[in-house]
Design an enzyme around this catalytic site. Sequence first.
Site, PDB file in Angstrom:
ATOM      1  NE  ARG A  15      -5.465 -34.457  -8.474  1.00  0.00           N
ATOM      2  CZ  ARG A  15      -5.827 -34.866  -7.266  1.00  0.00           C
ATOM      3  NH1 ARG A  15      -5.805 -34.023  -6.246  1.00  0.00           N
ATOM      4  NH2 ARG A  15      -6.201 -36.121  -7.060  1.00  0.00           N
ATOM      5  CD  GLN A  72     -12.264 -47.675 -10.587  1.00  0.00           C
ATOM      6  OE1 GLN A  72     -11.077 -47.334 -10.511  1.00  0.00           O
ATOM      7  NE2 GLN A  72     -13.227 -46.996  -9.984  1.00  0.00           N
ATOM      8  CB  THR A  78     -11.546 -43.714  -3.703  1.00  0.00           C
ATOM      9  OG1 THR A  78     -12.428 -42.737  -3.137  1.00  0.00           O
ATOM     10  CG2 THR A  78     -10.288 -43.014  -4.185  1.00  0.00           C
ATOM     11  CG  ASN A 226      -2.807 -36.041  -5.375  1.00  0.00           C
ATOM     12  OD1 ASN A 226      -3.119 -37.202  -5.588  1.00  0.00           O
ATOM     13  ND2 ASN A 226      -3.057 -35.437  -4.231  1.00  0.00           N
TER      14      ASN A 226
HETATM   15  C1  UD1 Z   1      -8.060 -39.100  -1.734  1.00  0.00           C
HETATM   16  C2  UD1 Z   1      -9.207 -39.041  -0.696  1.00  0.00           C
HETATM   17  C3  UD1 Z   1      -8.941 -37.866   0.248  1.00  0.00           C
HETATM   18  C4  UD1 Z   1      -7.579 -38.034   0.904  1.00  0.00           C
HETATM   19  C5  UD1 Z   1      -6.473 -38.215  -0.144  1.00  0.00           C
HETATM   20  C6  UD1 Z   1      -5.187 -38.614   0.533  1.00  0.00           C
HETATM   21  C7  UD1 Z   1     -11.288 -39.851  -1.701  1.00  0.00           C
HETATM   22  C8  UD1 Z   1     -12.577 -39.478  -2.303  1.00  0.00           C
HETATM   23  N1  UD1 Z   1     -10.465 -38.861  -1.352  1.00  0.00           N
HETATM   24  O1  UD1 Z   1      -8.110 -37.922  -2.514  1.00  0.00           O
HETATM   25  O2  UD1 Z   1      -9.941 -37.814   1.237  1.00  0.00           O
HETATM   26  O3  UD1 Z   1      -7.319 -36.915   1.719  1.00  0.00           O
HETATM   27  O4  UD1 Z   1      -6.807 -39.247  -1.073  1.00  0.00           O
HETATM   28  O5  UD1 Z   1      -4.119 -38.648  -0.369  1.00  0.00           O
HETATM   29  O6  UD1 Z   1     -11.045 -41.029  -1.499  1.00  0.00           O
HETATM   30  N2  UD1 Z   1      -8.359 -44.307  -7.764  1.00  0.00           N
HETATM   31  C9  UD1 Z   1      -8.875 -45.430  -8.369  1.00  0.00           C
HETATM   32  N3  UD1 Z   1     -10.044 -45.312  -9.071  1.00  0.00           N
HETATM   33  C10 UD1 Z   1     -10.735 -44.143  -9.160  1.00  0.00           C
HETATM   34  C11 UD1 Z   1     -10.188 -42.999  -8.517  1.00  0.00           C
HETATM   35  C12 UD1 Z   1      -8.997 -43.127  -7.830  1.00  0.00           C
HETATM   36  O7  UD1 Z   1      -8.304 -46.510  -8.300  1.00  0.00           O
HETATM   37  O8  UD1 Z   1     -11.792 -44.142  -9.809  1.00  0.00           O
HETATM   38  C13 UD1 Z   1      -7.063 -44.434  -7.053  1.00  0.00           C
HETATM   39  C14 UD1 Z   1      -5.988 -43.558  -7.674  1.00  0.00           C
HETATM   40  O9  UD1 Z   1      -5.237 -44.278  -8.646  1.00  0.00           O
HETATM   41  C15 UD1 Z   1      -5.150 -43.169  -6.479  1.00  0.00           C
HETATM   42  C16 UD1 Z   1      -6.082 -43.304  -5.282  1.00  0.00           C
HETATM   43  O10 UD1 Z   1      -7.210 -43.999  -5.726  1.00  0.00           O
HETATM   44  O11 UD1 Z   1      -4.042 -44.032  -6.293  1.00  0.00           O
HETATM   45  C17 UD1 Z   1      -6.498 -41.938  -4.729  1.00  0.00           C
HETATM   46  O12 UD1 Z   1      -7.083 -41.175  -5.771  1.00  0.00           O
HETATM   47  P1  UD1 Z   1      -6.765 -39.635  -5.907  1.00  0.00           P
HETATM   48  O13 UD1 Z   1      -7.474 -39.143  -7.100  1.00  0.00           O
HETATM   49  O14 UD1 Z   1      -5.337 -39.374  -5.766  1.00  0.00           O
HETATM   50  O15 UD1 Z   1      -7.555 -39.076  -4.618  1.00  0.00           O
HETATM   51  P2  UD1 Z   1      -7.276 -37.707  -3.874  1.00  0.00           P
HETATM   52  O16 UD1 Z   1      -7.966 -36.621  -4.596  1.00  0.00           O
HETATM   53  O17 UD1 Z   1      -5.852 -37.555  -3.613  1.00  0.00           O
HETATM   54 MG    MG Z   2      -4.159 -38.594  -4.262  1.00  0.00          MG
END
Ligand code: UD1
Ligand code: MG
Length: 459
Positions: A15, A72, A78, A226
């Site tokens: 995003r 990863q 997550t 984001n």
């Molecule tokens: C996530 C939460 C959501 C919460 C929000 C708060 C989940 C499924 N959702 O959503 O409930 O309200 O954060 O800000 O957890 N990341 C990894 N590997 C991956 C995917 C993500 O390391 O495969 C890391 C990203 O780099 C990031 C963090 O996890 O720093 C959160 O990921 P992001 O995609 O921002 O999740 P949100 O959609 O914001």
């Molecule tokens: Mg996020």
Amino acid sequence: MPNYAMILAAGKGTRMQTKLPKCAFPILKKPMIEYIVEHVEASCIDETIAVVGHERKVIMDLLGNRVQYAIQEQQLGTGHAALMTKELLEDKEGTTLILLGDMPLINVDIINKILESHDKMNNDLTVVTANFDDPEGYGRILRDNYGRIRAIREDKNATEAEKKTKEINTGVYAVNNKLLFEMLGKIERDPLKKEYYLTDIVELMADTHSVGTFTIRDPKHVMGVNDLYAVSQAEKILRDDINRELMLNGVSMINPETITIGHNVKIEGNVTINPNTTITGSSIISEGAVIGPNTEIHNGVIHENVHVKHSLIYDSEVHERTSIGPFAHLRNNANIGRDNRVGNFVEIKKSTTGSNTKMSHLAYIGDTECGNNVNFGSGSVTVNYDGVNKHKTYIGNDVFIGCNTNLIAPIRIEDNVFIAAGSTVTKDIPKGAMAIARGRQINKEDYSKNLIKPKPNNK
Ligand code: UD1
Ligand code: MG
């Protein structure tokens, strides 16, 4: 029992639409993840693991050995990211705090309070929540009729009724470490987003374990950054907080909404900062300084009673009572002595000056060591580059450099030298000498009439 932290920072940050990975993107010129690591380091956490993947070298270069790393390879969500720490953490007793790499506004107080509450409530899992007026995009907290947390529903998966819930998941959890890995193994891939949601551990534990919540009072500290609009919002929040704190400590700010001060900048009391000024990096501004308007300082050390206006200072130091600007540019280890004057359109690079030295207009000083009481006339240039290499200029004390002088480096100008205006100096000048190095003037009597013709009559 020890506390561990896990920072999830492997995601692509789609995003954001930027080349830089999201967690390395700067907020007030400092990468997001560095804020988080800094606060974790100051908290009661004993060991920290960052989960990295997409563009991981960028993040690993930033953090070095301040944290351990889990990789990863594929960004499968997550839940999957958290599982990558298994080898490093699985066998350890204690509590793990899970943090997201896109929440730069979290702070050490919040981190410590979450862990305190988790211990006090004797929880297996504490979900950190907040109430947002506009919860769009966040996972929603679903509670039963008794107010107990049952699940977290991602925005994309939520029904219209669930979307009305204003209580959101901040993405921070404190969890019994051993149980965490038991639960992570049970998470199934979400059919809609094809990801393993970490949030699913709530539903998995709700019936069988003690699951509680900790609600953050001031939700701004847990916003998820984001996209680039959220970057601007986070910067505004941080800027307002920093400025407020500084003003309450005696820093006067004119039009503070136009002033940006970085998180690690130190500013003493009795400093005035004028509009449109940005001070970042590890800058230090000492008492009595007046900075701005329209000034940018990054990694600058500014001593007492220095005045800087309409100028740029990068990686440089300015000593007591010197005035800089308007329109000066100091960079790459310029070190300017006390009571200097650096005026209009003067650039100084990798050079030092003693005290009482003046370069008031239109000068370039590079790779130069210069003493006290030197006057650079307007248009003076240290010619430090021969097209291939850079060379040094040495200037002693009490030297007068006439306007439009070129000092062709390498060169030494000793003490008490006087250089006539318009000289191009190619040889060293000994102590006490006067140097003149320019074409001699010839006046041809009564000659101008041959060159200046009377204007033709246009009629
Ligand atoms: C996530 C939460 C959501 C919460 C929000 C708060 C989940 C499924 N959702 O959503 O409930 O309200 O954060 O800000 O957890 N990341 C990894 N590997 C991956 C995917 C993500 O390391 O495969 C890391 C990203 O780099 C990031 C963090 O996890 O720093 C959160 O990921 P992001 O995609 O921002 O999740 P949100 O959609 O914001
Ligand atoms: Mg996020």
